[in-house]
Design a protein around this motif. Structure first.
Motif: not given
Length: 100
Positions: A5-6, A8-10, A28, A30-31, A34, A45, A50, A54
């Motif tokens: 899901d790269s 998808q927003c962070c 965040g 969820r990111k 992943n 990044s 982001c 992260i």
């Protein structure tokens, strides 16, 4: 390597993490899950928001992951491929190879 899901927003788009901190944190999380599933050695990044989001969540978990902008990686890769002896300033390299 791509993470799941790269696209998808962070959770740190613009000022979203400031006006909707709880929702931004969930996104965040969820990111970060992943990212961790991919077991990277380096987070690359182009978006500083982001990277900060992260890194913040990783820090809260007691974890760390080196991060770099794609241009920094590209420059280092080009120098390595071409076997160029390019003097890099300490500021440019600060923390890039430091183990955490």
């Amino acid at each position: 390597m791509e993470i799941a899901d790269s696209d998808q927003c962070c959770g740190s788009a613009g000022i979203y993490n400031l006006v909707e901190p709880e929702s931004a944190r969930q996104i965040g999380e969820r990111k970060v899950a992943n990212v961790l599933d991919a077991s990277p050695e380096l987070l690359v990044s182009a978006n500083p928001g982001c990277t900060l989001q992260i890194q913040s969540i990783l820090r809260d978990r007691g974890l760390s992951l080196r991060a770099a902008h794609p241009m920094k990686c590209s420059m280092l890769q080009s120098a390595a491929v071409l076997s160029l002896d390019i003097p890099l300033s300490p500021r440019f390299m600060h923390g890039f190879f430091r183990r955490r």
